[in-house]
Design a protein around this motif. Structure first.
Motif, PDB file in Angstrom:
ATOM      1  N   ILE A  63      48.526  72.798  67.487  1.00  0.00           N
ATOM      2  CA  ILE A  63      48.120  72.155  66.234  1.00  0.00           C
ATOM      3  C   ILE A  63      49.037  70.998  65.862  1.00  0.00           C
ATOM      4  O   ILE A  63      48.758  70.263  64.911  1.00  0.00           O
ATOM      5  CB  ILE A  63      48.043  73.164  65.063  1.00  0.00           C
ATOM      6  N   CYS A  96      44.596  77.457  72.594  1.00  0.00           N
ATOM      7  CA  CYS A  96      43.793  77.201  71.403  1.00  0.00           C
ATOM      8  C   CYS A  96      43.102  78.479  70.908  1.00  0.00           C
ATOM      9  O   CYS A  96      42.709  78.560  69.739  1.00  0.00           O
ATOM     10  CB  CYS A  96      42.746  76.131  71.692  1.00  0.00           C
ATOM     11  N   VAL A 146      48.351  68.827  62.535  1.00  0.00           N
ATOM     12  CA  VAL A 146      49.126  68.951  61.305  1.00  0.00           C
ATOM     13  C   VAL A 146      50.383  68.094  61.429  1.00  0.00           C
ATOM     14  O   VAL A 146      50.740  67.648  62.521  1.00  0.00           O
ATOM     15  CB  VAL A 146      49.513  70.411  61.034  1.00  0.00           C
ATOM     16  N   ASP A 147      51.051  67.841  60.312  1.00  0.00           N
ATOM     17  CA  ASP A 147      52.320  67.126  60.423  1.00  0.00           C
ATOM     18  C   ASP A 147      53.401  68.092  60.873  1.00  0.00           C
ATOM     19  O   ASP A 147      53.222  69.317  60.868  1.00  0.00           O
ATOM     20  CB  ASP A 147      52.692  66.418  59.113  1.00  0.00           C
ATOM     21  N   ARG A 159      47.221  80.469  57.788  1.00  0.00           N
ATOM     22  CA  ARG A 159      46.759  79.241  58.443  1.00  0.00           C
ATOM     23  C   ARG A 159      47.906  78.568  59.202  1.00  0.00           C
ATOM     24  O   ARG A 159      48.063  77.365  59.184  1.00  0.00           O
ATOM     25  CB  ARG A 159      46.112  78.298  57.423  1.00  0.00           C
ATOM     26  N   TRP A 183      54.403  71.212  58.769  1.00  0.00           N
ATOM     27  CA  TRP A 183      53.379  72.192  58.407  1.00  0.00           C
ATOM     28  C   TRP A 183      53.776  73.646  58.710  1.00  0.00           C
ATOM     29  O   TRP A 183      53.655  74.511  57.835  1.00  0.00           O
ATOM     30  CB  TRP A 183      52.060  71.840  59.097  1.00  0.00           C
ATOM     31  N   PRO A 203      40.005  77.452  58.252  1.00  0.00           N
ATOM     32  CA  PRO A 203      40.294  76.331  59.155  1.00  0.00           C
ATOM     33  C   PRO A 203      41.725  75.816  59.030  1.00  0.00           C
ATOM     34  O   PRO A 203      42.306  75.783  57.942  1.00  0.00           O
ATOM     35  CB  PRO A 203      39.293  75.259  58.713  1.00  0.00           C
ATOM     36  N   ILE A 204      42.266  75.401  60.159  1.00  0.00           N
ATOM     37  CA  ILE A 204      43.587  74.777  60.233  1.00  0.00           C
ATOM     38  C   ILE A 204      43.376  73.338  60.652  1.00  0.00           C
ATOM     39  O   ILE A 204      42.750  73.080  61.693  1.00  0.00           O
ATOM     40  CB  ILE A 204      44.489  75.509  61.246  1.00  0.00           C
ATOM     41  N   PRO A 205      43.873  72.370  59.872  1.00  0.00           N
ATOM     42  CA  PRO A 205      43.683  70.971  60.282  1.00  0.00           C
ATOM     43  C   PRO A 205      44.441  70.670  61.565  1.00  0.00           C
ATOM     44  O   PRO A 205      45.493  71.235  61.821  1.00  0.00           O
ATOM     45  CB  PRO A 205      44.256  70.184  59.094  1.00  0.00           C
ATOM     46  N   ARG A 206      43.867  69.781  62.363  1.00  0.00           N
ATOM     47  CA  ARG A 206      44.537  69.374  63.607  1.00  0.00           C
ATOM     48  C   ARG A 206      44.398  67.870  63.791  1.00  0.00           C
ATOM     49  O   ARG A 206      43.273  67.363  63.686  1.00  0.00           O
ATOM     50  CB  ARG A 206      43.928  70.110  64.814  1.00  0.00           C
ATOM     51  N   ARG A 211      51.006  78.562  58.623  1.00  0.00           N
ATOM     52  CA  ARG A 211      51.928  77.923  57.702  1.00  0.00           C
ATOM     53  C   ARG A 211      52.554  79.003  56.836  1.00  0.00           C
ATOM     54  O   ARG A 211      51.902  79.998  56.510  1.00  0.00           O
ATOM     55  CB  ARG A 211      51.179  76.905  56.840  1.00  0.00           C
ATOM     56  N   GLU A 267      42.278  81.167  62.500  1.00  0.00           N
ATOM     57  CA  GLU A 267      41.225  80.589  61.667  1.00  0.00           C
ATOM     58  C   GLU A 267      40.172  81.633  61.307  1.00  0.00           C
ATOM     59  O   GLU A 267      39.608  81.605  60.204  1.00  0.00           O
ATOM     60  CB  GLU A 267      40.588  79.414  62.388  1.00  0.00           C
TER      61      GLU A 267
END
Length: 369
Positions: A23, A41, A58-59, A327, A62, A53-56, A329, A48
């Motif tokens: 991610i 993945c 991430v910074d 998530r 995260w 959902p997990i954004p991809r 995090r 998830e």
């Protein structure tokens, strides 16, 4: 340093490989050689499926989530974490292992976001991609300006403690891994080959050797931390031989024993006024969504902030911030989860000379009984 106290951040396992690596901005090859999941993945998808959902991508900050603000406010004198992943693009996996962890070297800013002063490496995943992978790991960490302990290009380097300046004193960190945590004996560094500082088990002879190294390197004003990867993944019982070994380290000059390997916290003990953490649990990994041991609540992750007297090394208190993996995090744990952890530490610490209180914000405060 503030007043006459030194504060240490002690972290359990930080596993930035596999799903976490996928991610981040520079995911490595996701191919795995595991029995059930062949693509890293898949671990993201498990997380998830549980929490959304997990954004991809991430910074880089995260995975640490709320932990970073806690650490900034606490401003510990040294941050010590167990980095349980290789940092390499090497594809050659260590034989005989079911699980392998690696992160792409370009994702190292994620590790750097936590500003570790020492990454201890003597664990059962740092050579998952072979001796070449360890060489690349050491090069990558050194290139990022990160101190390491417990692994090296030869035995002398692997056994050398990391030194952290702390005002007019030093914090020295010794690191070694034991077979009980799954470290293969073949991973031991030698005079001619890289590897980790390997200790077969918590014997009297091993304790005497560790004490001799502490005394050889310790200056009168040093604070000495011994970081050990040992024991099984699950369960709260501490084997008698581990207790005896940890006591011998304290008796011989260690000020703090920092244990890790278990996926959840194990007891904290105060021996002769000094702290022994038998297992700090996991902090960052991709286990969210993996089932089978829910009773241990390994979704709860802990930040240990240990304050000791600068002159004597005696424990003042341990402040534990409960966090929750969500998530991929870390976020602050709920009041209900904080109460559950309070009860847990009360039960498992009853015979180890500690008492636990709770602050209004849910922080656990552990002190000598």
């Amino acid at each position: 340093m503030g007043g006459d106290l030194v504060t240490l951040f002690l972290s359990g396992d930080v596993m930035l490989g596999r799903g976490v690596d996928q991610i981040l901005p520079h995911p490595g090859d996701p191919a795995l050689r595991e029995a059930y999941i062949k693509d890293a993945c898949g671990y993201v998808e498990l997380a998830e499926a549980v929490n959304g959902p997990i954004p991809r991508p991430v910074d880089f900050r995260w995975p640490w989530g709320d932990a970073l603000a806690v650490l900034e406010e606490a401003a510990p004198d040294a941050r010590i974490l167990n980095l349980e992943t290789s940092v390499t693009q090497n594809d050659e996996v260590a034989p005989g292992k079911e699980v392998h962890y690696r992160m792409h070297p370009a994702n190292l800013p994620c590790l750097a976001a936590a500003r570790p002063d020492v990454c201890v490496l003597a664990n059962n995943h740092v050579l998952d991609y072979g001796h070449r992978g360890l060489e690349e790991t050491l090069d990558a960490l050194a290139g990022a300006g990160l101190r390491t302990a417990g692994a090296g290009r030869d035995a002398q380097e692997a056994r050398r403690p990391a030194i952290v300046p702390a005002g007019d004193r030093r914090i020295q960190v010794h690191s070694f891994g034991m077979a009980s945590s799954g470290v293969p004996r073949s991973w031991a560094a030698t005079a001619a080959r890289n590897g980790i500082h390997f200790v077969a088990g918590p014997s009297d002879a091993a304790a005497a050797e560790a004490v001799a190294r502490i005394r050889q390197s310790k200056r009168p004003d040093d604070l000495t931390v011994v970081s050990i990867h040992w024991g099984s993944n699950w369960g709260y019982d501490v084997p008698h031989e581990q207790i005896r070994f940890a006591h011998a380290l304290i008796d011989g000059g260690a000020d703090v024993v920092h244990g890790h390997s278990s996926h959840h916290p194990r007891p904290l003990e105060v021996h002769r006024g000094k702290l022994i953490a038998y297992g700090c649990g996991d902090l960052v990994n991709d286990y969210e969504g993996i089932t089978g041991y829910e009773a241990y609540r390994d979704d709860l992750r802990l930040l240990y902030l240990v304050s000791v007297e600068s002159g004597t090394g005696r424990l003042h208190e341990v402040r534990i911030t409960p966090l929750h993996a969500w998530r991929m995090r870390l976020r602050h744990a709920s009041p209900e989860d904080c109460r559950w952890l309070h009860g847990l530490f009360g039960r498992i610490g009853r015979d180890f000379g500690t008492r636990v209180d709770s602050a209004p914000d849910g922080t656990l405060i552990v002190q000598p009984a």
